[in-house]
Design a protein around this motif. Structure first.
Motif, PDB file in Angstrom:
ATOM      1  N   CYS A  20      34.785  39.352  39.355  1.00  0.00           N
ATOM      2  CA  CYS A  20      34.877  37.785  37.868  1.00  0.00           C
ATOM      3  C   CYS A  20      34.195  36.595  39.015  1.00  0.00           C
ATOM      4  CB  CYS A  20      36.907  37.592  38.206  1.00  0.00           C
ATOM      5  SG  CYS A  20      37.436  37.235  39.116  1.00  0.00           S
ATOM      6  N   GLY A  72      37.941  43.346  37.310  1.00  0.00           N
ATOM      7  CA  GLY A  72      38.383  44.257  38.069  1.00  0.00           C
ATOM      8  C   GLY A  72      40.245  44.780  38.466  1.00  0.00           C
ATOM      9  N   CYS A  73      40.123  43.828  40.010  1.00  0.00           N
ATOM     10  CA  CYS A  73      41.613  44.495  40.138  1.00  0.00           C
ATOM     11  C   CYS A  73      42.821  43.179  39.393  1.00  0.00           C
ATOM     12  CB  CYS A  73      41.628  43.412  41.692  1.00  0.00           C
ATOM     13  SG  CYS A  73      41.109  42.272  42.023  1.00  0.00           S
ATOM     14  N   ASP A  74      41.612  41.670  38.596  1.00  0.00           N
ATOM     15  CA  ASP A  74      42.608  40.313  38.280  1.00  0.00           C
ATOM     16  C   ASP A  74      44.058  40.167  39.012  1.00  0.00           C
ATOM     17  OD1 ASP A  74      42.825  39.241  35.624  1.00  0.00           O
ATOM     18  OD2 ASP A  74      44.874  40.237  35.062  1.00  0.00           O
ATOM     19  N   CYS A 115      40.035  34.894  37.931  1.00  0.00           N
ATOM     20  CA  CYS A 115      41.221  36.230  37.232  1.00  0.00           C
ATOM     21  C   CYS A 115      42.313  34.648  38.213  1.00  0.00           C
ATOM     22  CB  CYS A 115      41.856  37.070  37.347  1.00  0.00           C
ATOM     23  SG  CYS A 115      41.596  37.466  39.314  1.00  0.00           S
ATOM     24  N   GLY A 133      42.848  38.665  42.015  1.00  0.00           N
ATOM     25  CA  GLY A 133      41.721  38.109  43.432  1.00  0.00           C
ATOM     26  C   GLY A 133      41.232  38.994  45.079  1.00  0.00           C
ATOM     27  N   GLN A 134      41.682  40.113  44.357  1.00  0.00           N
ATOM     28  CA  GLN A 134      40.531  41.016  45.704  1.00  0.00           C
ATOM     29  C   GLN A 134      39.886  41.492  45.715  1.00  0.00           C
ATOM     30  OE1 GLN A 134      43.223  41.487  47.933  1.00  0.00           O
ATOM     31  NE2 GLN A 134      44.337  40.296  46.832  1.00  0.00           N
ATOM     32  N   CYS A 135      39.071  41.449  44.547  1.00  0.00           N
ATOM     33  CA  CYS A 135      37.378  42.262  44.074  1.00  0.00           C
ATOM     34  C   CYS A 135      35.714  41.793  43.795  1.00  0.00           C
ATOM     35  CB  CYS A 135      37.792  43.212  43.357  1.00  0.00           C
ATOM     36  SG  CYS A 135      37.357  42.557  41.704  1.00  0.00           S
ATOM     37  N   GLY A 136      36.707  40.242  43.676  1.00  0.00           N
ATOM     38  CA  GLY A 136      35.070  39.004  43.499  1.00  0.00           C
ATOM     39  C   GLY A 136      34.191  39.406  42.307  1.00  0.00           C
TER      40      GLY A 136
HETATM   41 FE1  FES Z   1      39.024  41.381  41.486  1.00  0.00          FE
HETATM   42 FE2  FES Z   1      39.362  38.136  39.966  1.00  0.00          FE
HETATM   43  S1  FES Z   1      38.820  40.590  38.996  1.00  0.00           S
HETATM   44  S2  FES Z   1      39.396  39.108  42.293  1.00  0.00           S
END
Ligand code: FES
Ligand code: FES
Length: 177
Positions: A69, A60-62, A81, A64-67
């Motif tokens: 992964c 998602g964000c790559d 990520c 650490g913000q969205c979860g």
């Molecule tokens: Fe969003 Fe890892 S891709 S937290």
């Protein structure tokens, strides 16, 4: 800096770097022992998706913000990520593909379907891995705990109520594969 480039201390100019050797990494992924050649900067997320073709884990964000992964390492949830793959020597990684498959669903997968706990489904693998990690941790007792302890898993479709319903059902009934 691009890893193919380095700084020459004498001239102060950027020059081509010596190629950085890949490292040998041994780990277990979804119950299967793997020996892989991995560049030091490769994240676990990119290793799973690009080298092992385990694309259930989403990017998602790559950062650490969205979860999206979220996977399990030795039963504990992490954002793939943010984890360099080479730090995982000897460890056990479980992704959504390792929790259950069509015809043999994990109780959380079945509960997500039963409670209509997704719309687009992009966040769902991360939600389910996070929920399994939360159950493993053993600290969640009620809906408020589930909401709080899964607050790092963002759902842009806003399916939070149904996600909590699904996780609570598995938590309260002690369903485990
Ligand atoms: Fe969003 Fe890892 S891709 S937290
Ligand atoms: Fe679409 Fe969660 S179901 S982002």
């Amino acid at each position: 800096m691009n890893p193919a480039v380095t700084l020459d201390r004498t001239s102060g100019r950027r020059v081509a770097a010596e190629p950085i050797a890949s490292l040998t990494l041994r780990l277990t992924v979804n119950g299967e022992e793997r020996v892989l050649q991995v560049e030091p900067w490769t994240t676990l997320l990119d290793l799973l998706r690009d080298k092992l073709d385990l694309t259930g884990t989403k990017k998602g964000c790559d950062h650490g913000q969205c979860g999206a992964c979220t996977v399990l390492i030795d039963g504990r949830r992490i954002n793939a990520c943010l984890k360099l793959a080479v730090t995982l020597e000897g460890q056990e990684v479980t992704t959504i593909e390792g929790l259950g498959q069509p015809g043999n669903l994990h109780p959380l997968q079945a509960a997500f379907i039963e409670h209509d706990a997704f719309q687009c489904g992009y966040c769902t693998p991360g939600q389910i891995c996070s929920a399994q990690g939360l159950i493993n941790e053993g600290h969640a007792r009620n809906r408020a705990d589930v909401r709080e302890q899964m607050s790092g898993n963002i759902c842009r479709c806003g399916a939070y109520t149904n996600i909590a319903d699904a996780v609570l059902e598995v938590l309260e009934q002690g369903k485990q594969p």
